[in-house]
Design a protein around this motif. Structure first.
Motif: not given
Length: 66
Positions: A45-59
């Motif tokens: 929620n703090h990050i908020g940006e979907q593309s960043v969250l998806e990149e984190a999930i991928s990593h």
């Protein structure tokens, strides 16, 4: 577009690790899993940006697979 920060970015990584391990100390596995889930959702929620969250999930999915 923001990118996932992969370089060390902690102000005090040892303090974070100590706080995290302290939080889990004397907890059951189920309690620790619930704590981790809440922490993940709070930080997402703090990050908020979907593309960043998806990149984190991928990593995160690569851990142990290298």
């Amino acid at each position: 577009m923001p990118r996932l920060e992969l370089n060390p970015n902690f102000t005090d990584p040892d303090a974070f690790y100590a706080a995290l391990t302290s939080l889990h100390r004397d907890r059951s596995e189920a309690e620790s899993e619930r704590i981790n889930a809440r922490l993940i959702l709070l930080l997402a929620n703090h990050i908020g940006e979907q593309s960043v969250l998806e990149e984190a999930i991928s990593h995160a999915g690569l851990v142990g697979d290298k």
